[in-house]
Write an enzyme that holds these catalytic residues in place. Structure first.
Site, short mmCIF file in Angstrom:
data_model
loop_
_atom_site.label_atom_id
_atom_site.label_comp_id
_atom_site.label_asym_id
_atom_site.label_seq_id
_atom_site.Cartn_x
_atom_site.Cartn_y
_atom_site.Cartn_z
N ASP A 124 0.77 -1.25 0.00
CA ASP A 124 0.00 0.00 0.00
C ASP A 124 0.81 1.31 0.00
OD1 ASP A 124 -1.43 -2.17 0.86
OD2 ASP A 124 -2.13 -1.26 2.72
N GLU B 112 -10.40 -2.57 4.59
CA GLU B 112 -9.05 -2.09 4.88
C GLU B 112 -8.88 -0.69 4.28
OE1 GLU B 112 -6.29 -6.07 4.90
OE2 GLU B 112 -6.65 -5.23 2.94
C1 FRU Z 1 -3.73 -3.74 2.79
C2 FRU Z 1 -3.08 -4.18 4.08
C3 FRU Z 1 -3.43 -3.23 5.21
C4 FRU Z 1 -2.29 -3.40 6.17
C5 FRU Z 1 -1.12 -3.61 5.23
C6 FRU Z 1 -0.08 -4.54 5.76
O1 FRU Z 1 -3.09 -4.19 1.66
O2 FRU Z 1 -3.44 -5.51 4.40
O3 FRU Z 1 -4.70 -3.48 5.78
O4 FRU Z 1 -2.11 -2.29 7.00
O5 FRU Z 1 -1.66 -4.12 4.03
O6 FRU Z 1 1.03 -4.54 4.94
#
Ligand code: FRU
Length: 540
Positions: free
Chosen positions: A61, A244
């Site tokens: 992300d 998320e």
């Molecule tokens: C989304 C996610 C988030 C988390 C991160 C961990 O892709 O799963 O929810 O904070 O990636 O790398």
């Protein structure tokens, strides 16, 4: 004695080796710089040439996107020791023009409270936090700490929200000594990804984060003391997976003075075409609660989620904070991958890229609000000259002449197709290589749907979930002319149609680069007009 000598020599050897390693470490910084100037830099197979990707290893992300003092900051979920997901850090890059990126050292490292999961950043202009010094406002990141030991031990409160601040334009960071600022008191297993904005009307910092199948809103005067305001979304929108990386922001409806709040909500799995995707909601926020616009709600019952992107590879995207008022745009960027296969795609040194930066616009169509995504205008400066290709009527297929210097793996295309004058049922474009591997995107008149085909090829046998042949999205617009704007960058395609209401972002990995772009029509002729093709500069 003999044994002791051996031990002595082994220790000396070990010392020498580790010194050498350290020296190599140092000189590898130098080599990085040299490499940056050489042709091999950012030139591995599939490596995007004008998208952001990390210098090496794993990225997911985008995080902490904030603008400050002439620099767009992009932090990102980063594991510097491998090309698969691992203990999360925040990688860091900056740009002064949203086109070229400079890689900076890692910004946040895991600590005793856990890995550094996704989150956001703001400039605390009025020093509400007290972290500022001598009139300098602090840059503050708000992120989830993820305590892996807690997760492994089967506890449920291993995620909580924390903050850190920087007084040198994001170059170095100090974590707040009383972290976490929001502990996980109610033991909610998925409790993460805080996005913070300054909410002017309610005069408070507003945090939204994902808590399992809903979002929570929290308010604070100083970014340190937070109060739960409300929770929202349990039975609304798509719920095929965990929520998320939310984002919330007020937006003026284009051409009016009306302000609505837009809530972006990523979900994994549960996207319309499988795996990860991002839906959005439009409504109001009264300082405490979010309420969905009634007409938006009605359209949800028909569609089970209104999506920001109908492709498979735009996830966890959020928007930049603190864009200056005289710019006024709402700038967005997403992770160009999907948890269905992100960790096994065949890129070797690096894994994953970001989408192109996009500017979001809120429009009202009839009774309904819709969010449009448009590539930022800055990207036009990165075009090379226009290629002289002018196809008009296509029957069956027409290969764009590569003789004009058009590079099928690094270009931007613009064209329109008139539904009124085209007799074809299907039309679009196909990317091909000599091995017959292909990627296809098109429109089908009879079903009023866009579609795409990411065929099974030698290059993408790495995951059964990767290949697909699918209806993608119902066309939203009634205009008899469909306008397309398409960006192709080695292993990705981004298609913007219907003024940005229907967007598709996808990645592909042919075993050899695509060498041809073919326009196609099935069941009649397709009339392509206003065709423009541009080469796009490598940014690295
Ligand atoms: C989304 C996610 C988030 C988390 C991160 C961990 O892709 O799963 O929810 O904070 O990636 O790398």
């Amino acid at each position: 004695m003999y044994q002791r000598n051996i031990l002595f020599f082994v220790s000396i050897l070990f010392l020498m080796l580790s010194c050498q390693e350290k020296m190599e470490d140092k000189s590898s910084n130098k080599t990085d710089l040299e490499a940056q100037r050489s042709d091999n830099y950012y030139n591995e197979p599939h490596r995007p040439q004008y998208h952001f990707s990390p210098p090496a290893n794993w990225m997911n992300d985008p995080n902490g996107m904030v603008y400050y003092d002439g620099e767009y900051h992009l932090f990102y979920q980063y594991y510097p020791d491998s090309t698969v997901w691992g203990p999360m850090h925040w990688g860091h890059a900056i740009s002064t023009d949203l086109v070229h990126w400079e890689n900076l050292p890692i910004a946040l490292y895991p600590d005793s409270l856990g890995y550094i999961f996704s989150g956001s950043a703001v400039i605390d202009w009025n020093n509400t936090s007290g972290f500022g010094k001598e009139g300098q406002p602090p840059m503050i990141t708000i992120f989830t700490h993820h305590l892996i030991e807690g997760e492994r031990a089967g506890t449920k409160d291993f995620q909580y929200q924390s903050i850190a601040y920087s007084l040198d334009k994001g170059r170095t960071w100090t974590k707040y000594k009383h972290n976490p600022v929001i502990p996980n008191t109610n033991k909610i297993k998925d409790f993460r990804d805080p996005k913070v904005i300054w909410d002017q009307p309610s005069n408070q910092w507003l945090m939204v984060f994902a808590a399992a199948d809903q979002v929570m809103f929290w308010g604070s005067p100083d970014l340190k003391d937070w109060k739960h305001l409300s929770s929202w979304g349990k039975d609304i929108g798509a719920h095929g997976g965990v929520w998320e990386c939310p984002d919330i922001f007020p937006m003026k409806v284009k051409g009016t003075d009306e302000v609505k709040y837009v809530l972006l909500q990523s979900i994994n799995p549960g996207a319309p075409n499988g795996g990860s995707g991002t839906q959005y909601f439009v409504g109001d926020f009264n300082g405490k609660e979010f309420t969905l616009d009634p007409n938006f709600k009605k359209s949800l019952t028909k569609e089970d989620g209104i999506w920001l992107d109908y492709g498979r590879d735009n996830y966890a995207g959020v928007t930049w904070s603190d864009i200056p008022k005289d710019d006024g745009r709402r700038l967005f960027m997403g992770w160009m991958s999907n948890w269905d296969y992100a960790q096994v795609v065949p890129s070797e040194k690096w894994r994953s890229a970001m989408t192109l930066p996009r500017s979001l616009e809120l429009v009202k169509k009839g009774l309904n609000y819709r969010l449009l995504s448009k590539p930022v205008a800055e990207l036009e400066k990165n075009r090379q000259s226009t290629m002289g290709v002018s196809p008009t009527t296509v029957k069956d297929k027409y290969a764009l002449p590569m003789a004009n210097g058009l590079n099928p793996t690094q270009c931007e295309l613009e064209f329109s197709v008139s539904l009124a004058t085209s007799t074809a049922d299907e039309f679009g474009l196909t990317l091909l290589n000599e091995k017959g591997e292909m990627y296809r995107f098109g429109y089908r008149k009879s079903s009023k749907q866009f579609f795409c085909k990411r065929a099974t090829t030698k290059g993408n046998l790495f995951s059964p979930k990767f290949a697909h042949d699918q209806e993608m999205a119902l066309r939203k617009d009634k205009d008899p002319i469909i306008e397309f704007r398409i960006f192709i960058d080695r292993s990705s395609i981004e298609v913007f149609t219907d003024d940005g209401e229907v967007v598709l972002t996808e990645i592909f990995f042919p075993s050899e680069p695509f060498t041809e772009i073919e326009l196609f029509s099935n069941g009649g002729e397709a009339v392509f007009t206003n065709f423009k093709a541009y080469g796009v500069e490598k940014i690295w």
